[in-house]
Write a protein that holds these residues in place. Structure first.
Motif, mmCIF file in Angstrom:
data_model
loop_
_atom_site.group_PDB
_atom_site.id
_atom_site.type_symbol
_atom_site.label_atom_id
_atom_site.label_comp_id
_atom_site.label_asym_id
_atom_site.label_seq_id
_atom_site.Cartn_x
_atom_site.Cartn_y
_atom_site.Cartn_z
ATOM 1 N N GLY A 258 0.790 -1.230 0.000
ATOM 2 C CA GLY A 258 0.000 0.000 0.000
ATOM 3 C C GLY A 258 0.818 1.273 0.000
ATOM 4 N N PHE A 259 2.158 1.156 0.029
ATOM 5 C CA PHE A 259 3.022 2.327 0.155
ATOM 6 C C PHE A 259 3.958 2.435 -1.040
ATOM 7 C CE2 PHE A 259 1.777 0.919 4.340
ATOM 8 C CZ PHE A 259 1.474 2.090 5.008
ATOM 9 N N VAL A 260 4.134 3.651 -1.522
ATOM 10 C CA VAL A 260 5.066 3.919 -2.618
ATOM 11 C C VAL A 260 6.505 3.914 -2.133
ATOM 12 C CG1 VAL A 260 5.851 5.783 -4.133
ATOM 13 C CG2 VAL A 260 3.435 5.124 -4.122
ATOM 14 N N SER A 261 6.741 4.449 -0.916
ATOM 15 C CA SER A 261 8.093 4.524 -0.381
ATOM 16 C C SER A 261 8.063 4.280 1.122
ATOM 17 C CB SER A 261 8.741 5.879 -0.722
ATOM 18 O OG SER A 261 7.941 6.945 -0.258
ATOM 19 N N ASP A 262 9.239 4.311 1.739
ATOM 20 C CA ASP A 262 9.359 3.935 3.143
ATOM 21 C C ASP A 262 8.920 5.069 4.071
ATOM 22 O OD1 ASP A 262 10.395 1.672 2.064
ATOM 23 O OD2 ASP A 262 12.272 1.701 3.185
ATOM 24 N N HIS A 263 7.618 5.286 4.140
ATOM 25 C CA HIS A 263 7.070 6.291 5.041
ATOM 26 C C HIS A 263 7.316 5.875 6.493
ATOM 27 C CE1 HIS A 263 3.907 7.318 1.713
ATOM 28 N NE2 HIS A 263 5.144 7.408 1.295
ATOM 29 N N LEU A 264 6.982 6.761 7.434
ATOM 30 C CA LEU A 264 7.175 6.416 8.836
ATOM 31 C C LEU A 264 6.357 5.182 9.206
ATOM 32 C CD1 LEU A 264 8.430 7.968 11.600
ATOM 33 C CD2 LEU A 264 6.013 7.655 12.135
ATOM 34 N N GLU A 265 5.175 5.031 8.582
ATOM 35 C CA GLU A 265 4.340 3.870 8.880
ATOM 36 C C GLU A 265 5.025 2.565 8.481
ATOM 37 O OE1 GLU A 265 3.365 6.588 7.380
ATOM 38 O OE2 GLU A 265 1.602 7.371 8.428
ATOM 39 N N VAL A 266 5.954 2.642 7.551
ATOM 40 C CA VAL A 266 6.721 1.456 7.157
ATOM 41 C C VAL A 266 7.889 1.252 8.112
ATOM 42 C CG1 VAL A 266 8.125 0.414 5.346
ATOM 43 C CG2 VAL A 266 6.024 1.626 4.742
ATOM 44 N N VAL A 267 8.679 2.296 8.333
ATOM 45 C CA VAL A 267 9.910 2.124 9.110
ATOM 46 C C VAL A 267 9.631 1.986 10.600
ATOM 47 C CG1 VAL A 267 11.324 3.300 7.388
ATOM 48 C CG2 VAL A 267 10.339 4.626 9.267
ATOM 49 N N TRP A 268 8.462 2.440 11.080
ATOM 50 C CA TRP A 268 8.132 2.225 12.483
ATOM 51 C C TRP A 268 7.182 1.036 12.662
ATOM 52 C CZ3 TRP A 268 9.971 3.288 17.098
ATOM 53 C CH2 TRP A 268 9.196 2.920 18.202
ATOM 54 N N ASP A 269 6.011 1.103 12.029
ATOM 55 C CA ASP A 269 4.991 0.090 12.283
ATOM 56 C C ASP A 269 5.411 -1.302 11.815
ATOM 57 O OD1 ASP A 269 3.639 2.280 13.148
ATOM 58 O OD2 ASP A 269 2.092 2.264 11.619
ATOM 59 N N LEU A 270 6.186 -1.359 10.742
ATOM 60 C CA LEU A 270 6.655 -2.658 10.255
ATOM 61 C C LEU A 270 8.058 -2.972 10.772
ATOM 62 C CD1 LEU A 270 5.381 -2.690 6.561
ATOM 63 C CD2 LEU A 270 4.278 -3.613 8.602
ATOM 64 N N ASP A 271 9.017 -2.086 10.492
ATOM 65 C CA ASP A 271 10.411 -2.392 10.804
ATOM 66 C C ASP A 271 10.694 -2.405 12.301
ATOM 67 O OD1 ASP A 271 10.673 -2.437 8.097
ATOM 68 O OD2 ASP A 271 11.878 -0.624 7.933
ATOM 69 N N ASN A 272 9.808 -1.810 13.105
ATOM 70 C CA ASN A 272 9.988 -1.839 14.554
ATOM 71 C C ASN A 272 8.925 -2.708 15.227
ATOM 72 O OD1 ASN A 272 12.165 0.250 15.755
ATOM 73 N ND2 ASN A 272 11.398 1.015 13.799
ATOM 74 N N GLU A 273 7.658 -2.274 15.202
ATOM 75 C CA GLU A 273 6.631 -2.971 15.970
ATOM 76 C C GLU A 273 6.385 -4.393 15.465
ATOM 77 O OE1 GLU A 273 3.210 -0.445 15.977
ATOM 78 O OE2 GLU A 273 3.930 0.725 17.699
ATOM 79 N N ALA A 274 6.163 -4.539 14.163
ATOM 80 C CA ALA A 274 5.885 -5.872 13.631
ATOM 81 C C ALA A 274 7.110 -6.774 13.749
ATOM 82 C CB ALA A 274 5.425 -5.776 12.177
ATOM 83 N N ARG A 275 8.276 -6.220 13.475
ATOM 84 C CA ARG A 275 9.503 -7.010 13.574
ATOM 85 C C ARG A 275 9.717 -7.492 15.022
ATOM 86 N NH1 ARG A 275 13.815 -7.296 10.195
ATOM 87 N NH2 ARG A 275 13.074 -5.477 9.018
#
Length: 345
Positions: A258-275
């Motif tokens: 759903g994202f074109v680039s690494d927005h904060l929702e990617v680098v935080w919600d995925l790369d931090n919380e989900a990871r």
């Protein structure tokens, strides 16, 4: 048809600690989001020094598109404007008006339909033109591109690369920003128009999975905010990791389709919380790159521009509607991507 500029229209993000709360207040104004939630999300930004990556990434994409336009001998300056933070769309359109621009193409950094992903960009255009006054240029918003061959190919290659890093046997999980169900379902419209965002996300995931040779995958959601009593698209990525763990899944490849680039929702919600949740389960976690990091994304933008400047036939991999073109901020159709609660007023 001739155009004087390309407006790169995006969401915006803070570029320093003092920007964070005012930015979040802009984003959530009128939505009833508790201040406690704003403070919680603000900490995500402060984790990165109060700077969202989105403006930097947009500038990098603009540079790549400018090079592709020059290589294609298309003389079209690119101007940057945001919905929620500087540089604002109002300032961008005001400057275009001062320069005497008469007709401007608008590229939105969302591939999909839905209210915040598409219709709200129409509203941004209308608001900016109104602020600029009667001399504001005519503005034509480019269509949705979730099923463009270059977008799908870039995402599919990112999925393949992520699976190579995972080492085999990983479950593929596509994810996109959740929205309230009312924002996904427009009142009085058939399914094609009534759930455009979630249906297009699902179609993009299907196309990318097929291109990458993946037979089974999951589609989940992330980054919800707002009152707990308001239904949003589910399941959430973190909850889904719990389910996969219970099923014995030992590795996941997460694809932020759903994202074109690494927005904060990617680098935080995925790369931090989900990871972190995956790690707590002893589950290997690999996140696929977003499509904007691939040179083919800039090539796609130029193709979309050519649809307007040269009448090039649109390339699509599905029969699903890819609306979104509009003039001067007018919606594509009456009720298109309008949330049910608004349409019923």
């Amino acid at each position: 048809m001739e155009y004087d500029a390309l407006l790169w229209l995006s969401f915006g993000g803070p570029e320093g600690p003092d920007d964070v709360l005012p930015f979040l207040e802009n984003v959530t104004r009128g939505r009833g989001v508790p201040r406690s939630r704003l403070l919680e999300v603000a900490e995500h930004y402060h984790h990165f020094g109060g700077v969202s990556p989105i403006n930097r990434l947009n500038r990098e994409l603009i540079t790549a598109v400018e090079k592709q336009l020059a290589a294609a001998s298309i003389d079209l300056p690119v101007v940057f404007g945001n919905r929620n933070w500087a540089p604002t769309v109002e300032d961008a359109v005001a400057e275009l008006t001062r320069q005497g621009a008469r007709r401007v193409l608008v590229f939105p950094t969302s591939a999909y339909g839905g209210y915040s992903a598409c219709r709200q960009y129409h509203e941004d255009i209308l608001r900016a033109r109104t602020a600029a006054g009667p001399a504001a240029p005519e503005m034509v918003k480019i269509r949705q591109y979730f099923d463009h061959p270059l977008f799908v190919a870039a995402a599919a290659d990112a999925v393949r690369a992520a699976h190579r890093r995972a080492g085999g046997g990983a479950r593929t999980v596509f994810t996109a920003h959740s929205v309230p169900e009312s924002a996904d379902c427009a009142a009085g419209l058939p399914a094609e128009g009534g759930r455009r965002y979630s249906r297009q996300i699902a179609e993009a995931a299907r196309l990318v999975a097929a291109e990458a040779g993946i037979a089974e995958y999951d589609l989940v959601w992330q980054s919800r905010s707002g009152p707990a009593e308001v239904p949003w698209l589910e399941p959430d990525i973190v909850d889904h990791l719990d389910v996969l763990h219970a099923r014995g899944v030992r590795a996941v490849v997460v694809v932020p389709i759903g994202f074109v680039s690494d927005h904060l929702e990617v680098v935080w919600d995925l790369d931090n919380e989900a990871r972190e949740r995956a790690a707590a389960h002893g589950m290997a976690f690999v996140r696929a790159a977003t499509a904007g990091t691939d040179p083919r994304f800039a090539e796609m933008v130029v193709e979309l521009v050519r649809e307007h400047t040269s009448g090039t036939r649109p390339r699509k991999l599905s029969a699903m509607a890819a609306a979104g073109c509009s003039i001067n901020g007018a919606p594509c159709a009456v009720g298109c991507c309008e949330p049910s609660r608004r349409a019923q007023r």
